[in-house]
Design a protein around this motif. Structure first.
Motif, PDB file in Angstrom:
ATOM      1  N   LEU A 190       0.828  -1.199   0.000  1.00  0.00           N
ATOM      2  CA  LEU A 190       0.000   0.000   0.000  1.00  0.00           C
ATOM      3  C   LEU A 190       0.867   1.255   0.000  1.00  0.00           C
ATOM      4  CD1 LEU A 190      -2.768  -0.886   2.617  1.00  0.00           C
ATOM      5  CD2 LEU A 190      -2.960  -0.923   0.138  1.00  0.00           C
ATOM      6  N   ASP A 191       0.327   2.324  -0.534  1.00  0.00           N
ATOM      7  CA  ASP A 191       1.010   3.613  -0.531  1.00  0.00           C
ATOM      8  C   ASP A 191       0.709   4.299   0.796  1.00  0.00           C
ATOM      9  OD1 ASP A 191       2.359   5.867  -1.196  1.00  0.00           O
ATOM     10  OD2 ASP A 191       0.784   6.696  -2.483  1.00  0.00           O
ATOM     11  N   LYS A 201      -8.923  -2.946   8.595  1.00  0.00           N
ATOM     12  CA  LYS A 201      -9.616  -3.547   7.460  1.00  0.00           C
ATOM     13  C   LYS A 201     -10.992  -3.994   7.909  1.00  0.00           C
ATOM     14  CE  LYS A 201      -9.337  -7.112   3.907  1.00  0.00           C
ATOM     15  NZ  LYS A 201      -8.578  -8.249   3.333  1.00  0.00           N
ATOM     16  N   HIS A 209     -21.922  -0.559  -1.602  1.00  0.00           N
ATOM     17  CA  HIS A 209     -20.820   0.393  -1.552  1.00  0.00           C
ATOM     18  C   HIS A 209     -21.120   1.563  -0.620  1.00  0.00           C
ATOM     19  CE1 HIS A 209     -18.629  -1.687  -4.675  1.00  0.00           C
ATOM     20  NE2 HIS A 209     -19.709  -1.695  -5.444  1.00  0.00           N
ATOM     21  N   ASN A 213     -18.684   2.614   2.355  1.00  0.00           N
ATOM     22  CA  ASN A 213     -18.180   3.986   2.499  1.00  0.00           C
ATOM     23  C   ASN A 213     -18.564   4.586   3.843  1.00  0.00           C
ATOM     24  OD1 ASN A 213     -17.091   3.879  -0.080  1.00  0.00           O
ATOM     25  ND2 ASN A 213     -18.876   4.807  -1.053  1.00  0.00           N
ATOM     26  N   GLY A 216     -16.116   3.523   6.584  1.00  0.00           N
ATOM     27  CA  GLY A 216     -14.870   4.269   6.490  1.00  0.00           C
ATOM     28  C   GLY A 216     -15.013   5.704   6.955  1.00  0.00           C
ATOM     29  N   ARG A 220     -13.157   7.548  10.046  1.00  0.00           N
ATOM     30  CA  ARG A 220     -12.375   8.758   9.787  1.00  0.00           C
ATOM     31  C   ARG A 220     -12.767   9.879  10.761  1.00  0.00           C
ATOM     32  NH1 ARG A 220     -12.938  13.496   7.876  1.00  0.00           N
ATOM     33  NH2 ARG A 220     -15.129  13.154   7.279  1.00  0.00           N
ATOM     34  N   GLU A 231      -6.289   8.160   6.490  1.00  0.00           N
ATOM     35  CA  GLU A 231      -6.508   8.036   5.053  1.00  0.00           C
ATOM     36  C   GLU A 231      -7.463   6.868   4.836  1.00  0.00           C
ATOM     37  OE1 GLU A 231      -4.114   7.205   0.847  1.00  0.00           O
ATOM     38  OE2 GLU A 231      -3.005   7.671   2.680  1.00  0.00           O
ATOM     39  N   VAL A 232      -8.527   7.097   4.081  1.00  0.00           N
ATOM     40  CA  VAL A 232      -9.552   6.072   3.879  1.00  0.00           C
ATOM     41  C   VAL A 232      -9.475   5.537   2.456  1.00  0.00           C
ATOM     42  CG1 VAL A 232     -12.023   5.583   3.895  1.00  0.00           C
ATOM     43  CG2 VAL A 232     -11.060   7.195   5.552  1.00  0.00           C
ATOM     44  N   LYS A 233      -9.453   4.221   2.327  1.00  0.00           N
ATOM     45  CA  LYS A 233      -9.525   3.528   1.045  1.00  0.00           C
ATOM     46  C   LYS A 233     -10.682   2.541   1.138  1.00  0.00           C
ATOM     47  CE  LYS A 233      -4.475   3.730   0.351  1.00  0.00           C
ATOM     48  NZ  LYS A 233      -4.439   4.491  -0.909  1.00  0.00           N
ATOM     49  N   PRO A 234     -11.171   1.993   0.014  1.00  0.00           N
ATOM     50  CA  PRO A 234     -12.281   1.027   0.071  1.00  0.00           C
ATOM     51  C   PRO A 234     -11.962  -0.162   0.981  1.00  0.00           C
ATOM     52  CG  PRO A 234     -11.923   1.748  -2.173  1.00  0.00           C
ATOM     53  CD  PRO A 234     -10.776   2.298  -1.377  1.00  0.00           C
ATOM     54  N   LEU A 236     -10.618  -0.075   3.855  1.00  0.00           N
ATOM     55  CA  LEU A 236      -9.419   0.148   4.662  1.00  0.00           C
ATOM     56  C   LEU A 236      -9.412   1.551   5.255  1.00  0.00           C
ATOM     57  CD1 LEU A 236      -6.594  -1.244   2.341  1.00  0.00           C
ATOM     58  CD2 LEU A 236      -7.455  -2.340   4.401  1.00  0.00           C
TER      59      LEU A 236
END
Length: 247
Positions: A190-191, A201, A209, A213, A216, A220, A231-234, A236
């Protein structure tokens, strides 16, 4: 036997008769020996956890017959260990992205040995537990030991920090079926931002979806209210909050 006890005993029996279908699917996944099955394993964890909790919290407390309690508790013990093993499996994939074939084989062997474990090892353990719980002398001694441990604030009763507990509670309330927390250093693919400490996770049982969302976003808002970077990702959430001790 009361009407309620008989009714709930039959409901427990029905659940136990349904679960092996998912175990067959679980064996199919494990025999692939691929890390790509982790999301499917997480969904199965959610399924097993939901049904086992239903038995434990709603039906089992109404069972009074000791032989029935022993049968049910022995089977539940198998599923507790299965969930622990599957959770460890997911954590290993998250942290290392690779698992030896022997690990898959050990899981497969455990599942295939289910009946022997329930009738042997787990039945013996549960018989001792039930005896200790319903025998007044044993129960009084156990309560004194527990009280003493709490008074000393024994670490074994506090393995999960308050922040981690709150995160899991918020995620579940927002709609997550399963929540797993790992050290960020295990996610090299991951970045990650420079100060990242933890990766949360979460999974849901449907392809919703909006619900994904929402989980997440709720995490956050909570973490940012505590002044953590997020930082939020799908599926994660990456944060500089240190939620787990370094291994």
């Amino acid at each position: 036997m009361s009407y309620i006890e008989n009714k709930y005993r039959e409901k427990i029996k029905g659940i136990f008769e349904e679960l092996p279908q998912k175990e067959d699917y679980l064996l199919e996944l494990l025999n692939k020996k691929s890390i790509k099955i982790s999301d499917d394993i997480a969904k199965l964890c959610a399924y097993f956890n939901k049904h086992i909790n239903l038995i434990l919290k709603k039906y089992y407390p109404e069972i009074r017959n000791m032989n029935d309690k022993l049968d049910i508790k022995s089977t539940l013990k198998f599923y507790y260990d299965l969930l622990d093993k599957l959770t460890d499996f997911i954590r290993l994939i998250e942290n290392y992205q690779k698992i030896d074939d022997e690990y898959y084989e050990s899981l497969i062997e455990f599942i295939e040995d289910k009946e022997n474990l329930i009738s042997g090892k787990y039945r013996q353990i549960c018989r001792r537990e039930l005896t200790a719980f319903y025998d007044k002398t044993s129960r009084d001694h156990l309560e004194k030991v527990i009280a003493a441990k709490f008074e000393r604030k024994s670490r074994q009763f506090f393995t999960m920090g308050p922040l981690e507990e709150e995160i899991k509670k918020i995620a579940k309330v927002a709609g997550a079926d399963e929540v797993f927390i790992s050290l960020a250093k295990g996610f090299d693919e991951l970045d990650l931002f420079e100060s990242a400490q933890s990766v949360i996770k979460f999974s849901i049982s449907t392809e919703d979806h909006n619900r994904l969302n929402r989980v997440g976003e709720e995490l956050r808002k909570y973490l940012e209210s505590k002044k953590y970077k997020v930082e939020v990702k799908p599926g994660l959430v990456i944060t500089n909050a240190k939620l787990l001790p370094d291994n």
